[in-house]
Design an enzyme around this catalytic site. Sequence first.
Site, PDB file in Angstrom:
ATOM      1  N   GLU A   1      24.049  -3.906  17.885  1.00 45.69           N
ATOM      2  CA  GLU A   1      24.063  -3.447  19.278  1.00 45.69           C
ATOM      3  C   GLU A   1      22.648  -3.168  19.765  1.00 45.69           C
ATOM      4  O   GLU A   1      21.716  -3.021  18.960  1.00 45.69           O
ATOM      5  CB  GLU A   1      24.923  -2.191  19.418  1.00 45.69           C
ATOM      6  CG  GLU A   1      24.377  -0.991  18.675  1.00 45.69           C
ATOM      7  CD  GLU A   1      24.898   0.331  19.221  1.00 45.69           C
ATOM      8  OE1 GLU A   1      24.696   0.567  20.424  1.00 45.69           O
ATOM      9  OE2 GLU A   1      25.473   1.111  18.450  1.00 45.69           O
TER      10      GLU A   1
ATOM     11  N   LYS B   1      30.447   9.588  15.759  1.00 47.39           N
ATOM     12  CA  LYS B   1      29.341  10.516  15.947  1.00 47.39           C
ATOM     13  C   LYS B   1      29.848  11.955  15.818  1.00 47.39           C
ATOM     14  O   LYS B   1      30.884  12.310  16.365  1.00 47.39           O
ATOM     15  CB  LYS B   1      28.679  10.290  17.298  1.00 47.39           C
ATOM     16  CG  LYS B   1      28.010   8.925  17.427  1.00 47.39           C
ATOM     17  CD  LYS B   1      27.321   8.783  18.769  1.00 47.39           C
ATOM     18  CE  LYS B   1      26.604   7.430  18.881  1.00 47.39           C
ATOM     19  NZ  LYS B   1      27.536   6.296  19.028  1.00 47.39           N
TER      20      LYS B   1
END
Length: 306
Positions: free
Chosen positions: A25, A159
């Site tokens: 990404e 996360k």
Amino acid sequence: MTSPVVLSPEVAEALAAGRPVVALESTIISHGFPRPRNLEVAFRFEQVLREAGVVPATIAVVDGVPRVGLTEEQLRRVAEDTAVVKVSSRDLAVAMAQGVTGATTVAATALLAHRAGIKVFSTGGLGGVHRGASETFDESADLTTLSRLPVTVVSAGAKSILDIPATLERLESLGVTVLGYRTRRYPGFYLSDSGLEIDWSVDSPEEVAEVMANQDALGVGSAVLVANPLPQDKQLDPDLHDRVLAEGLARAEELGVSGKAVTPFLLDHFQRATGGRSLEVNIDIACNNIALGGQIATAWAARRRP
């Protein structure tokens, strides 16, 4: 109809020859690290794969064109241009129509990797359900996008700034396969262990490739998530992590930070509050996942080779 996705010659040749390719990404470059360190890190990520004999395919939208595999000039632009925006899967068509240059999130990267024919994608941490989502309905598009794309994503879990229990529940509801890499404990990004158990563990890249092959044979249209914990001696100190996270969440609420602005805000807070330690951990996380992604892509290519 001609595909609007443009592959670099290197990526196109590798895919045509059946050589291993890993998608990367670009939001982690544009919004995940401070300038100018982010460009250095971007080159390092690609080098991890090249040294393993794997072709890197960093993905971004450049002047409205979705590109799989960037030139050095394009990579520099993503890293250095402050006008580069974050582009998720829902934004791609608009970004193309308006000629925007955008860094792709996990959702957008997975979509474009799938369109290009790339099976393996490595990132740092997955998006997920945000804290307080029962009131705000704030949930990353990563989850629903991965529920309908047969790609394999290597991450250090979701996360740690997110609601990890709720994220795992959503992944289960969406039918996304979650594999712990040599662990049954779900990692928590900065932390090696989020404190949560997962159902399945795999011990090798070859075993991941076998799961991928079985998913394809069954016609399963969702992703395989490989949760790859950072070694404990490289994780952020858990007590420091918990204190800084609590402070960051309180500050974000005080300032009214919401939506896709929350993640970069908290990552920046972590970097400042830990004296840069979280930045180094974040780099270690990404490199660890990219290395494993390269091994999985190599095992996948070997399975498909006549």
